[in-house]
Design a protein around this motif. Sequence first.
Motif, mmCIF file in Angstrom:
data_model
loop_
_atom_site.group_PDB
_atom_site.id
_atom_site.type_symbol
_atom_site.label_atom_id
_atom_site.label_comp_id
_atom_site.label_asym_id
_atom_site.label_seq_id
_atom_site.Cartn_x
_atom_site.Cartn_y
_atom_site.Cartn_z
ATOM 1 N N PRO A 140 48.059 45.177 57.746
ATOM 2 C CA PRO A 140 48.510 44.795 56.685
ATOM 3 C C PRO A 140 50.581 44.113 56.423
ATOM 4 O O PRO A 140 50.183 43.144 55.700
ATOM 5 C CB PRO A 140 48.837 45.376 55.343
ATOM 6 C CG PRO A 140 48.404 46.670 55.974
ATOM 7 C CD PRO A 140 47.880 46.593 57.646
ATOM 8 N N GLU A 141 51.339 45.003 56.946
ATOM 9 C CA GLU A 141 52.703 44.347 56.434
ATOM 10 C C GLU A 141 52.844 42.955 57.436
ATOM 11 O O GLU A 141 53.358 42.234 56.751
ATOM 12 C CB GLU A 141 53.436 45.765 57.404
ATOM 13 C CG GLU A 141 52.988 46.781 56.623
ATOM 14 C CD GLU A 141 54.100 47.502 56.790
ATOM 15 O OE1 GLU A 141 55.606 46.872 56.466
ATOM 16 O OE2 GLU A 141 54.467 48.756 55.657
ATOM 17 N N TYR B 286 51.178 40.231 55.381
ATOM 18 C CA TYR B 286 51.592 39.882 53.926
ATOM 19 C C TYR B 286 53.188 39.203 53.927
ATOM 20 O O TYR B 286 53.986 38.140 53.246
ATOM 21 C CB TYR B 286 51.548 40.640 52.953
ATOM 22 C CG TYR B 286 50.414 40.963 52.560
ATOM 23 C CD1 TYR B 286 49.948 40.233 51.919
ATOM 24 C CD2 TYR B 286 50.105 42.807 52.572
ATOM 25 C CE1 TYR B 286 48.660 41.184 51.299
ATOM 26 C CE2 TYR B 286 49.578 42.890 51.978
ATOM 27 C CZ TYR B 286 47.838 42.371 51.710
ATOM 28 O OH TYR B 286 46.977 42.921 50.777
ATOM 29 N N ARG B 287 53.864 39.762 55.602
ATOM 30 C CA ARG B 287 55.398 38.966 56.080
ATOM 31 C C ARG B 287 54.873 37.639 56.334
ATOM 32 O O ARG B 287 55.280 36.698 55.907
ATOM 33 C CB ARG B 287 55.832 39.462 56.681
ATOM 34 C CG ARG B 287 56.307 41.312 56.170
ATOM 35 C CD ARG B 287 56.675 41.597 57.637
ATOM 36 N NE ARG B 287 57.908 43.085 56.976
ATOM 37 C CZ ARG B 287 58.653 43.787 56.207
ATOM 38 N NH1 ARG B 287 58.972 42.729 55.470
ATOM 39 N NH2 ARG B 287 58.102 45.431 56.171
ATOM 40 N N TYR C 231 53.009 34.780 53.208
ATOM 41 C CA TYR C 231 53.997 34.821 52.546
ATOM 42 C C TYR C 231 54.414 33.824 51.748
ATOM 43 O O TYR C 231 54.943 32.764 50.835
ATOM 44 C CB TYR C 231 54.700 35.821 51.579
ATOM 45 C CG TYR C 231 53.071 37.166 50.947
ATOM 46 C CD1 TYR C 231 52.539 36.756 50.207
ATOM 47 C CD2 TYR C 231 53.849 38.124 49.905
ATOM 48 C CE1 TYR C 231 51.447 37.721 49.519
ATOM 49 C CE2 TYR C 231 53.288 39.121 49.604
ATOM 50 C CZ TYR C 231 52.036 38.506 48.995
ATOM 51 O OH TYR C 231 51.106 39.588 48.232
ATOM 52 N N GLN D 150 43.412 43.588 51.124
ATOM 53 C CA GLN D 150 43.330 45.189 51.770
ATOM 54 C C GLN D 150 42.157 46.044 50.513
ATOM 55 O O GLN D 150 42.107 46.295 49.397
ATOM 56 C CB GLN D 150 44.318 46.400 51.625
ATOM 57 C CG GLN D 150 45.498 46.289 52.840
ATOM 58 C CD GLN D 150 46.768 46.525 51.993
ATOM 59 O OE1 GLN D 150 47.151 47.295 51.569
ATOM 60 N NE2 GLN D 150 46.545 47.898 53.320
ATOM 61 N N ALA E 154 42.611 49.247 48.886
ATOM 62 C CA ALA E 154 42.774 49.675 47.583
ATOM 63 C C ALA E 154 42.309 48.601 47.037
ATOM 64 O O ALA E 154 42.776 49.130 45.301
ATOM 65 C CB ALA E 154 44.851 48.879 47.668
ATOM 66 N N VAL F 78 51.403 38.130 42.501
ATOM 67 C CA VAL F 78 50.866 39.042 43.407
ATOM 68 C C VAL F 78 50.839 41.214 42.396
ATOM 69 O O VAL F 78 50.910 40.916 41.771
ATOM 70 C CB VAL F 78 52.104 39.590 44.312
ATOM 71 C CG1 VAL F 78 51.710 40.910 45.367
ATOM 72 C CG2 VAL F 78 52.563 38.536 45.036
ATOM 73 N N GLY F 79 49.249 41.366 43.272
ATOM 74 C CA GLY F 79 48.721 42.362 42.564
ATOM 75 C C GLY F 79 46.983 43.255 42.618
ATOM 76 O O GLY F 79 46.962 41.888 43.150
ATOM 77 N N THR G 207 53.252 45.736 37.669
ATOM 78 C CA THR G 207 52.163 45.645 38.933
ATOM 79 C C THR G 207 50.991 44.829 39.097
ATOM 80 O O THR G 207 50.659 44.369 39.975
ATOM 81 C CB THR G 207 52.469 46.336 39.839
ATOM 82 O OG1 THR G 207 51.691 47.456 39.551
ATOM 83 C CG2 THR G 207 54.223 46.827 40.695
ATOM 84 N N ASN G 208 50.369 44.706 37.890
ATOM 85 C CA ASN G 208 48.623 44.557 38.249
ATOM 86 C C ASN G 208 49.013 42.833 38.512
ATOM 87 O O ASN G 208 48.259 42.062 39.174
ATOM 88 C CB ASN G 208 48.283 43.870 36.670
ATOM 89 C CG ASN G 208 48.067 45.584 35.988
ATOM 90 O OD1 ASN G 208 47.028 46.469 37.171
ATOM 91 N ND2 ASN G 208 48.571 45.665 35.358
ATOM 92 N N ILE H 48 50.612 47.773 49.741
ATOM 93 C CA ILE H 48 52.046 46.977 50.903
ATOM 94 C C ILE H 48 51.959 45.058 50.725
ATOM 95 O O ILE H 48 53.268 44.857 50.496
ATOM 96 C CB ILE H 48 51.144 47.141 52.487
ATOM 97 C CG1 ILE H 48 50.758 48.449 52.681
ATOM 98 C CG2 ILE H 48 51.748 46.290 53.340
ATOM 99 C CD1 ILE H 48 50.199 48.584 53.658
ATOM 100 N N ASP H 49 50.750 44.710 49.262
ATOM 101 C CA ASP H 49 51.853 43.169 49.246
ATOM 102 C C ASP H 49 52.858 42.897 48.047
ATOM 103 O O ASP H 49 53.275 42.410 48.253
ATOM 104 C CB ASP H 49 50.155 42.752 48.764
ATOM 105 C CG ASP H 49 49.754 43.129 47.228
ATOM 106 O OD1 ASP H 49 49.727 44.736 47.449
ATOM 107 O OD2 ASP H 49 48.752 43.331 46.271
#
Lengths: 402, 296
Positions: A55-56, A59-60, A63, A295, A298, A365-366, B145-146, B187-188
Motif C-alpha cells: 500500500p505505501e 499511494y506514494r 498520488y 485497501q 479498511a 482522500v479517505g 479524514t472521511n 495509509i492513503d
Amino acid sequence: MKTDRVVAPFGLPAEQEAPSPGVRLAPRLWGFAVEYLLALPSGAVLALLWANLWPESYYRATYPIAFAVNDIAMVFFFGWITKEVVEAGLPGGVLHSWRRVALPIALSGVVVVTSVVAYAVAVRVVDQPMLEQAWVSSAAVDLALGYFVARLIFGRAAAAVPFFLLVAISANAIGFGLLALTGSFVEANPGLAVLLMAAALAVAVLLRARRVTSFWPYVLGAGTLSWGALYFGGVHPALALVPIIPFLPHGKRDPGFFVDAEPNAHDTLSRFEIWCRHPAQAALFLFGLVNAGVQVRALENGMFALPMALLLARPLALVAGAGLAVVSGLHLPKAIGWRELIVIGLVSSIGFALALFFASATLGVGQVLNETRMGALFSAIGGFCAVGAAWLLRTGRFAAAR
Amino acid sequence: MFPKRILAVLVAAAALAAFDARIASTAGELPNRASSIKLAVIGDNGTGKRPQYDVADQMTATRSRFPFVLVLMMGDNFYGRQRPADLVEKFDRPYKALLDAGVRFQAALGNHDELHTTEYPPLNMRGRRYYAFAQGNIRFFVLDTNSLDPVQLRWFREELGRTTEAWKIAVFHHPLYSNARRHGSAIDVRTVLEPVLVQHGVTVVFSGHDHIYERITPQQGIHYFVVGSSGQLRRGDLRRTASTAAGYDQDQAFMLVEIDGDELFFETISRTGAAVDSGRILRRPVTSEMEGRHED
C-alpha cells in the motif's frame, strides 16, 4: 466488439525486424485490451493488487500522478466519447431525431433523481451517512461497458441498445451538470474562465470557417484554452474537448456507436478518432491504476451502498417513468416493453468508469472516496444481473427460447 | 464438558482481573498540577448503550480527582439513527454530569456521523467539518479524514503556519498508524497528512475508528494514539507489533491528558477504572527548517 479490422497497436510497421516474443506479446495484449474494453478493468485489477500488497508504495507512486491522469490524460477519453455522441447526432445516429430521443431523455431525469434518492437511503441503511458526500456518483452510467453488455444481450440492431445509450448519455450529462454545480477543489475565477472559453470557441469557429482539416489545431489550440477555462471555472478540466469536438469537420452519416472509423477515412473527426483510440485507452488504463487502488480490509459496508442503490433504483425508475410516460400519451419505441426496460435498467446500473470518475472529482482522500470507488467497481455486477434478468425474462437473445 | 467450560471462564475472568490489577498498580499517576491544562479523550463512543454510559460514569468519577475542562471526541459520536431524540440518548444523557459541570466537548467527524451533527451545539463544531481552536498554550486541529480534500489540506497547512501556541495537537477519526486487525492504518490518508504533521512540528495525534486503545511508538517524532473504544469495543482486535508501544482491547477505555509547559502526561483508564497505560511526552521543538523558514 468492434470491427474486425486488424489493429496495429503503437503503430508498429509491418516490415520491422522480427522482435522478441515478449515484445510481440505486449502489443497483442494491448490490442486485445483495447478491442474488449479491458484497459480500465486491467488498470483497476493491478491497482487493487498493488494497493493491498504494497500500500505505501502504491499511494506514494499514484498520488503525484493523479492530476496528470485524471485532469489531463482523461481529456482524450472524454474527447473520444464526445466524438461518438457527435456522430450519433448525424443521420443514421441514435441522437438524430429529437422525436426518438425525447422519451429516453425525460426518463434519464427520472433515473438520476431516483438513483440519488435511493443512494441517500442506502448510505443510511449501511450506517455510513458520511457517504452522502458522494451522491453525484449515483448519477453515473458507464457508457462503454453498458453498451458492451446491452449489445451482448440485445444484439447490435435492437431498439433497446440506442434506447440505453440515450438514457446513459443524458443521465451522464445531468451528472456532469451536477458535478459542475458541486464545485471543484480549485478556487474559481469565473471572469478568466469565461474569457478563456470564449477564446477557445472563437479559435474552434475560426478553424472550422477556414476549413482546417487537421485536428491538431483544434485539440492543441482550442482544446488547451478550453482546459484552462474549465479549470479556472471550477469545472472538471477533463471535459476540455467536449465543447471543441463538435467543431471538427465530420462525415455525413454516423458509422455507428463505438464503431471504429475506417483507416482511410479523411474527415477530421475520424482522423482524430483513429489517433485518439490508443491514447484514450491508455488514459483509461492509467485512470484505473491511479483511482481503483483501495485497501480492502479498511472498507466497511459503505462500499455496497452505491451498487445497491443503482441496482434497485434504475430498473424501478425506467419502468415507473415509462409507465407514467405511456399514461401521459407518449409511446415507447417498438420492441421495448417492461421486460426490456427492466434489463436496460440493470444495464444502466453499471456506474463503473463514470462513477469512479465522479467520485475522484468530488471527494478527497479517505474512507468516503475508498468506499465509493469500490462501490463503483462493484456496480459492474449490474452487467451480470442484466444478463441474468434477460435470461429469466426471456428477452433479447434469450427471447428465442420463449 | 460443562464444568470444564465453567472452569475456563473462571480462569479467564481471574486472569483478566489480575491483569487489570497489575496495570493499575504499575500505572503512573498524573501530576495533576494546578497550572496545567487537563483534558479527556474519547472515541467511537456514540452507541447509546450500557458501555458508553459506564465510560461516561467513570469519566465523571475520575473528574473528582482530575478536574479536566475539555473532552476531545475522535468521531463516530453517534451510531445509527441521529434524530434529535437519538442525540440526547447518545450524548446529552450519558455525559450529563460533565455537561452540567461546564466541561466543553470538541468533536471530530467519524464515518458514522451525519453531517447535520456538526450543527449540534454541545459538540462545539459550529457547522464545520474541520476547525482549529486553542486552549492555553495548545492549538488543536480537528480534521475530517472521511474526505481529506485539497481545500482542507491547504487550510490545515495555513493554520499550522499561523499558529503561535507552543503545542500542536491533531485530532481526526482515521488513525495514520494502527495495529488493529479490522481496519489498521489509513495509509492513503497517512501519505498525504504525515509530511504536513512532521513539517509543522505536531507532537501528538489522537484518532479513533479502530475500536481499541493503542499507543504507537513515535513515528518521525510524532506520538500517535488510537482511542476508539469509549463506546464500541472490538475485543481482541489488537495485533501487537513492534510499533505497538502499549495497547488495550479487553474493555472500553478513555484517556486523560495533562499538559504543563513542555510536558504532556497521559493516563488511559478502562471502563472499570483501571489505568491501562500512562506516560510522559515532551513537546517537539519547532525548528525553522520544519516550518520551511530560513533565518538571515
